[in-house]
Design a protein around this motif. Structure first.
Motif, PDB file in Angstrom:
ATOM      1  N   LYS A 104       0.639  -1.233  -0.239  1.00  0.00           N
ATOM      2  CA  LYS A 104       0.015  -0.078   0.052  1.00  0.00           C
ATOM      3  C   LYS A 104       0.980   1.199  -0.060  1.00  0.00           C
ATOM      4  O   LYS A 104       1.706   1.364   0.804  1.00  0.00           O
ATOM      5  CB  LYS A 104      -1.004   0.211   1.124  1.00  0.00           C
ATOM      6  CG  LYS A 104      -1.951  -1.100   1.224  1.00  0.00           C
ATOM      7  CD  LYS A 104      -2.927  -0.668   0.197  1.00  0.00           C
ATOM      8  CE  LYS A 104      -3.993  -1.596   0.096  1.00  0.00           C
ATOM      9  NZ  LYS A 104      -5.117  -1.352  -1.052  1.00  0.00           N
ATOM     10  N   GLU A 105       0.506   2.299  -0.874  1.00  0.00           N
ATOM     11  CA  GLU A 105       1.132   3.472  -0.833  1.00  0.00           C
ATOM     12  C   GLU A 105       1.029   4.156   0.172  1.00  0.00           C
ATOM     13  O   GLU A 105      -0.099   4.564   0.779  1.00  0.00           O
ATOM     14  CB  GLU A 105       0.954   4.338  -2.102  1.00  0.00           C
ATOM     15  CG  GLU A 105       0.994   3.422  -3.442  1.00  0.00           C
ATOM     16  CD  GLU A 105       0.174   4.060  -4.783  1.00  0.00           C
ATOM     17  OE1 GLU A 105      -0.163   5.200  -4.597  1.00  0.00           O
ATOM     18  OE2 GLU A 105      -0.030   3.475  -5.625  1.00  0.00           O
TER      19      GLU A 105
ATOM     20  N   ASN B 103      -7.652   6.920  -3.776  1.00  0.00           N
ATOM     21  CA  ASN B 103      -6.847   5.782  -4.329  1.00  0.00           C
ATOM     22  C   ASN B 103      -6.981   4.383  -3.581  1.00  0.00           C
ATOM     23  O   ASN B 103      -6.721   4.382  -2.438  1.00  0.00           O
ATOM     24  CB  ASN B 103      -5.391   6.337  -4.396  1.00  0.00           C
ATOM     25  CG  ASN B 103      -4.651   5.375  -4.750  1.00  0.00           C
ATOM     26  OD1 ASN B 103      -4.509   4.282  -5.339  1.00  0.00           O
ATOM     27  ND2 ASN B 103      -2.942   5.583  -4.543  1.00  0.00           N
ATOM     28  N   PRO B 104      -7.386   3.314  -4.278  1.00  0.00           N
ATOM     29  CA  PRO B 104      -7.635   2.233  -3.680  1.00  0.00           C
ATOM     30  C   PRO B 104      -6.267   1.559  -3.186  1.00  0.00           C
ATOM     31  O   PRO B 104      -6.189   0.497  -2.466  1.00  0.00           O
ATOM     32  CB  PRO B 104      -8.212   1.288  -4.821  1.00  0.00           C
ATOM     33  CG  PRO B 104      -7.912   1.937  -5.961  1.00  0.00           C
ATOM     34  CD  PRO B 104      -7.734   3.381  -5.767  1.00  0.00           C
ATOM     35  N   ARG B 105      -5.246   2.074  -3.853  1.00  0.00           N
ATOM     36  CA  ARG B 105      -3.757   1.527  -3.328  1.00  0.00           C
ATOM     37  C   ARG B 105      -3.200   2.283  -2.199  1.00  0.00           C
ATOM     38  O   ARG B 105      -2.123   1.825  -1.827  1.00  0.00           O
ATOM     39  CB  ARG B 105      -3.056   1.642  -4.474  1.00  0.00           C
ATOM     40  CG  ARG B 105      -3.128   0.575  -5.682  1.00  0.00           C
ATOM     41  CD  ARG B 105      -2.328   0.799  -6.682  1.00  0.00           C
ATOM     42  NE  ARG B 105      -2.514  -0.207  -7.983  1.00  0.00           N
ATOM     43  CZ  ARG B 105      -3.019   0.514  -9.003  1.00  0.00           C
ATOM     44  NH1 ARG B 105      -3.276   1.399  -9.196  1.00  0.00           N
ATOM     45  NH2 ARG B 105      -3.335  -0.454 -10.038  1.00  0.00           N
ATOM     46  N   CYS B 106      -3.739   3.222  -1.820  1.00  0.00           N
ATOM     47  CA  CYS B 106      -3.380   4.301  -0.654  1.00  0.00           C
ATOM     48  C   CYS B 106      -3.586   3.454   0.844  1.00  0.00           C
ATOM     49  O   CYS B 106      -4.379   2.920   1.005  1.00  0.00           O
ATOM     50  CB  CYS B 106      -4.225   5.416  -0.572  1.00  0.00           C
ATOM     51  SG  CYS B 106      -3.424   6.543   0.648  1.00  0.00           S
ATOM     52  N   ILE B 107      -2.446   3.646   1.679  1.00  0.00           N
ATOM     53  CA  ILE B 107      -2.553   2.927   2.797  1.00  0.00           C
ATOM     54  C   ILE B 107      -3.951   3.411   3.778  1.00  0.00           C
ATOM     55  O   ILE B 107      -4.490   2.559   4.364  1.00  0.00           O
ATOM     56  CB  ILE B 107      -1.403   3.294   3.784  1.00  0.00           C
ATOM     57  CG1 ILE B 107      -1.202   2.447   5.040  1.00  0.00           C
ATOM     58  CG2 ILE B 107      -1.379   4.834   4.033  1.00  0.00           C
ATOM     59  CD1 ILE B 107      -1.232   0.998   4.753  1.00  0.00           C
ATOM     60  N   SER B 109      -6.759   3.548   2.701  1.00  0.00           N
ATOM     61  CA  SER B 109      -7.861   2.627   2.167  1.00  0.00           C
ATOM     62  C   SER B 109      -8.218   1.366   2.877  1.00  0.00           C
ATOM     63  O   SER B 109      -9.154   0.793   3.114  1.00  0.00           O
ATOM     64  CB  SER B 109      -7.734   2.245   0.717  1.00  0.00           C
ATOM     65  OG  SER B 109      -6.744   1.256   0.598  1.00  0.00           O
ATOM     66  N   LEU B 114      -6.462   5.981  10.124  1.00  0.00           N
ATOM     67  CA  LEU B 114      -5.564   6.834   9.863  1.00  0.00           C
ATOM     68  C   LEU B 114      -6.300   8.338   9.605  1.00  0.00           C
ATOM     69  O   LEU B 114      -7.251   8.224   8.679  1.00  0.00           O
ATOM     70  CB  LEU B 114      -4.688   6.647   8.608  1.00  0.00           C
ATOM     71  CG  LEU B 114      -3.689   5.510   8.973  1.00  0.00           C
ATOM     72  CD1 LEU B 114      -2.916   5.243   7.441  1.00  0.00           C
ATOM     73  CD2 LEU B 114      -2.426   6.345   9.527  1.00  0.00           C
ATOM     74  N   THR B 121      -0.125  21.242  -3.017  1.00  0.00           N
ATOM     75  CA  THR B 121       1.041  21.306  -3.828  1.00  0.00           C
ATOM     76  C   THR B 121       1.005  22.228  -4.599  1.00  0.00           C
ATOM     77  O   THR B 121       2.236  22.585  -5.198  1.00  0.00           O
ATOM     78  CB  THR B 121       1.376  19.926  -4.276  1.00  0.00           C
ATOM     79  OG1 THR B 121      -0.054  19.499  -5.045  1.00  0.00           O
ATOM     80  CG2 THR B 121       1.359  18.981  -3.232  1.00  0.00           C
ATOM     81  N   ARG B 129      -2.668  17.189  -2.668  1.00  0.00           N
ATOM     82  CA  ARG B 129      -2.392  15.670  -2.939  1.00  0.00           C
ATOM     83  C   ARG B 129      -2.360  14.921  -1.503  1.00  0.00           C
ATOM     84  O   ARG B 129      -1.863  15.402  -0.589  1.00  0.00           O
ATOM     85  CB  ARG B 129      -1.077  15.704  -3.538  1.00  0.00           C
ATOM     86  CG  ARG B 129      -1.025  16.248  -5.076  1.00  0.00           C
ATOM     87  CD  ARG B 129       0.420  15.545  -5.848  1.00  0.00           C
ATOM     88  NE  ARG B 129       0.352  16.202  -6.937  1.00  0.00           N
ATOM     89  CZ  ARG B 129      -0.442  15.695  -7.992  1.00  0.00           C
ATOM     90  NH1 ARG B 129      -1.011  14.433  -7.906  1.00  0.00           N
ATOM     91  NH2 ARG B 129      -0.380  16.101  -9.159  1.00  0.00           N
ATOM     92  N   ILE B 131      -1.019  13.268   1.369  1.00  0.00           N
ATOM     93  CA  ILE B 131       0.257  13.004   1.874  1.00  0.00           C
ATOM     94  C   ILE B 131       1.220  11.441   1.793  1.00  0.00           C
ATOM     95  O   ILE B 131       2.199  11.442   1.869  1.00  0.00           O
ATOM     96  CB  ILE B 131       0.807  13.559   3.469  1.00  0.00           C
ATOM     97  CG1 ILE B 131      -0.263  12.634   4.448  1.00  0.00           C
ATOM     98  CG2 ILE B 131       0.250  14.942   3.505  1.00  0.00           C
ATOM     99  CD1 ILE B 131       0.378  12.740   5.835  1.00  0.00           C
ATOM    100  N   TYR B 132       0.056  10.454   1.645  1.00  0.00           N
ATOM    101  CA  TYR B 132       0.572   9.154   1.792  1.00  0.00           C
ATOM    102  C   TYR B 132       1.033   8.815   0.155  1.00  0.00           C
ATOM    103  O   TYR B 132       2.041   8.178   0.304  1.00  0.00           O
ATOM    104  CB  TYR B 132      -0.521   8.186   2.582  1.00  0.00           C
ATOM    105  CG  TYR B 132      -0.673   8.604   3.797  1.00  0.00           C
ATOM    106  CD1 TYR B 132       0.208   8.572   4.891  1.00  0.00           C
ATOM    107  CD2 TYR B 132      -2.052   9.237   4.122  1.00  0.00           C
ATOM    108  CE1 TYR B 132      -0.006   8.864   6.099  1.00  0.00           C
ATOM    109  CE2 TYR B 132      -2.242   9.589   5.614  1.00  0.00           C
ATOM    110  CZ  TYR B 132      -1.166   9.336   6.574  1.00  0.00           C
ATOM    111  OH  TYR B 132      -1.539   9.769   7.842  1.00  0.00           O
ATOM    112  N   CYS B 133      -0.065   8.973  -0.487  1.00  0.00           N
ATOM    113  CA  CYS B 133       0.268   8.413  -1.803  1.00  0.00           C
ATOM    114  C   CYS B 133       0.275   9.493  -2.699  1.00  0.00           C
ATOM    115  O   CYS B 133       0.560   9.048  -4.335  1.00  0.00           O
ATOM    116  CB  CYS B 133      -0.909   7.496  -2.287  1.00  0.00           C
ATOM    117  SG  CYS B 133      -2.433   8.206  -2.428  1.00  0.00           S
ATOM    118  N   GLU B 134       0.264  10.636  -2.669  1.00  0.00           N
ATOM    119  CA  GLU B 134       0.476  11.838  -3.532  1.00  0.00           C
ATOM    120  C   GLU B 134      -0.739  11.916  -4.646  1.00  0.00           C
ATOM    121  O   GLU B 134      -0.657  12.713  -5.713  1.00  0.00           O
ATOM    122  CB  GLU B 134       1.861  11.730  -4.238  1.00  0.00           C
ATOM    123  CG  GLU B 134       2.870  12.247  -3.313  1.00  0.00           C
ATOM    124  CD  GLU B 134       4.223  12.013  -3.843  1.00  0.00           C
ATOM    125  OE1 GLU B 134       4.774  12.821  -4.412  1.00  0.00           O
ATOM    126  OE2 GLU B 134       5.112  11.036  -3.895  1.00  0.00           O
TER     127      GLU B 134
END
Lengths: 306, 137
Positions: A104-105, B103-107, B109, B114, B121, B129, B131-134
């Motif tokens: 996860k990003e 973003n489903p790939r962001c932490i 999610s 959190l 930005t 944006r 701060i975790y996945c931009e």
């Protein structure tokens, strides 16, 4: 507490200093063999990785330190539902520094915000992979003698390729850089990277779908793998994975001192016949990665002790 | 159209026409028990048309939300029926739990506890944006 989450967390001067330490490690390995004696590196790998995890572990061992950790989420408390924050706080009680990979990003940033020891991002999904960029930078430095006035071609998956985004961001801070983006339409560099990094820094760039066309002007060719795990759709992956394969025929018009790089693992995007070519630098990159990780561990542990 | 003046509370004025409802939702004004008026498409010499929100209670207003939705607005503070303060709202540098990362790939999610944090930005293009996945808001 200083951590490395994004390559831009470090100034150009700091990167120069890491490169200089790495070069000194290469020249005098014995001098560094006990620098981390008594220190522990925790490798928290929530997704599989051979190269990066072993590189971190080899780096710490060569500094005289020791390593502990896990190599997949199933064998960690994450499988029981533990949060990243709690894992980071817990590991801070056992180790002196963390290297974390997570699918996860942003996960390593969460860890850094909660740990009381330095955290190194060892790859967070398709987002950042700063230590690969460190390996890339040392390779460019050692092969080209510096970073200025280079034409760099990035080929393959420029959309999901995190190593490409990070290296572009790092190189954009040097002068005389030209970028050539070589990819199929579906895998082009995201427009925010072009706008926020290339255009903002006044870096000239061109885009093409033809590797042969781009080849003669390149000082560095950075190949990438079309990664299965970055696709939601298997059909898209199968259709695009063989888009750009480098073989001796495509190298006919290349410069004699071209430096061919690849973050590895490769599938078939670089033909094995290229491995014998003196311009193939991808296995040197692997070795350079270990030296830069050694320099990085030293720097972060030193700063944590101050 | 007649709307009563308020005694203690806020008048959020100069809202770009059409953004009043979004502001109403993000500020959570639907949950208030006091009188709240949202007036759409009011004629304005300066703006042509504008929206206005009146809140008849001195609640704790989230100015970051207002600045994010519409940085040109004016917040008038009313006490005992009199205007006591006039504030021009700017874009905030950071947004905490105002919007969610998509973003489903962001932490964020997968880690529910959190905070969803966004940073400004590009102030010119008003780009925030995660701060975790931009990822862009």
């Amino acid at each position: 507490m200083r951590s490395l989450i994004d390559i831009l967390d470090f100034s150009v001067e700091e990167l120069d200093s890491l490169i200089s330490v790495a070069n000194d490690i290469i020249a005098n390995p014995q001098k560094y063999s006990e620098k981390c004696k008594g220190k522990k590196l925790a490798t928290l790998f929530f997704e599989p990785s051979t190269r990066t995890r072993l590189s971190f572990e080899a780096a710490m061992l060569e500094l005289g330190g020791s390593v502990l950790g896990f190599s997949e989420a199933a064998s960690s408390s994450a499988a029981k539902g533990e949060s990243i924050a709690d894992t980071a706080k817990t590991v801070s009680c056992y180790a002196d520094i963390i290297a974390m990979r997570h699918p996860k990003e942003g996960a390593p940033l969460v860890a850094a915000n909660n740990a009381s020891i330095p955290v190194i991002n060892a790859g967070d999904g398709g987002h950042n992979h700063p230590t690969q960029t460190l390996a890339d930078l040392l390779t460019i430095y050692r092969e080209k003698g510096g970073f200025n006035n280079l034409t760099i071609g990035f080929c393959g998956d420029l959309k999901f390729g995190r190593t490409v985004h990070s290296l572009i961001a790092a190189m954009a801070r040097y002068t005389g850089i030209k970028i050539v983006l070589i990819s199929p339409e579906e895998l082009k560099l995201p427009s925010y990277v072009k706008k926020d990094i290339l255009e903002k820094n006044g870096i000239p760039y061109s885009q093409t779908t033809s590797l042969e066309e781009a080849m003669p002007q390149l000082d560095i060719l950075y190949m990438t793998r079309v990664q299965r795990e970055r696709f939601f759709n298997e059909e898209d992956y199968l259709r695009l994975k063989d888009s750009y394969i480098l073989d001796t025929r495509k190298l006919v018009n290349a410069k004699k001192d071209l430096c061919i790089m690849h973050p590895l693992p490769r599938v078939n995007e670089i033909s094995v016949e290229i491995d014998k070519d003196s311009r193939a630098c991808y296995f040197k990159q692997v070795l350079n990665g270990k030296y830069m990780r050694m320099a990085l561990i030293l720097k972060l542990l030193q700063e944590a002790a101050e | 159209m007649n709307i009563d003046s308020i005694n203690n509370g806020f008048v959020i004025d100069h809202i770009t026409a059409g953004r009043g409802m979004r502001l109403f939702e993000l500020l959570g004004l639907d949950k208030l028990e006091c009188s709240v008026a949202i007036i759409k498409n009011v004629s304005s010499a300066k703006m042509g048309k504008k929206d206005i929100i009146k809140i008849d209670e001195s609640i704790s207003l989230n100015f970051d939300v207002i600045g994010y939705v519409d940085p040109g607005v004016t917040v008038n503070v009313i006490k005992d029926g009199c205007l006591t303060e006039k504030m021009s709202i700017r874009k905030p540098q950071t947004l905490v739990n105002v919007i969610k990362c998509k973003n489903p790939r962001c932490i964020t999610s997968v880690e529910q506890e959190l905070d969803h944090i966004f940073k400004l930005t590009d102030s010119e293009k008003e780009i925030y944006r995660c701060i975790y996945c931009e990822t862009k808001a």
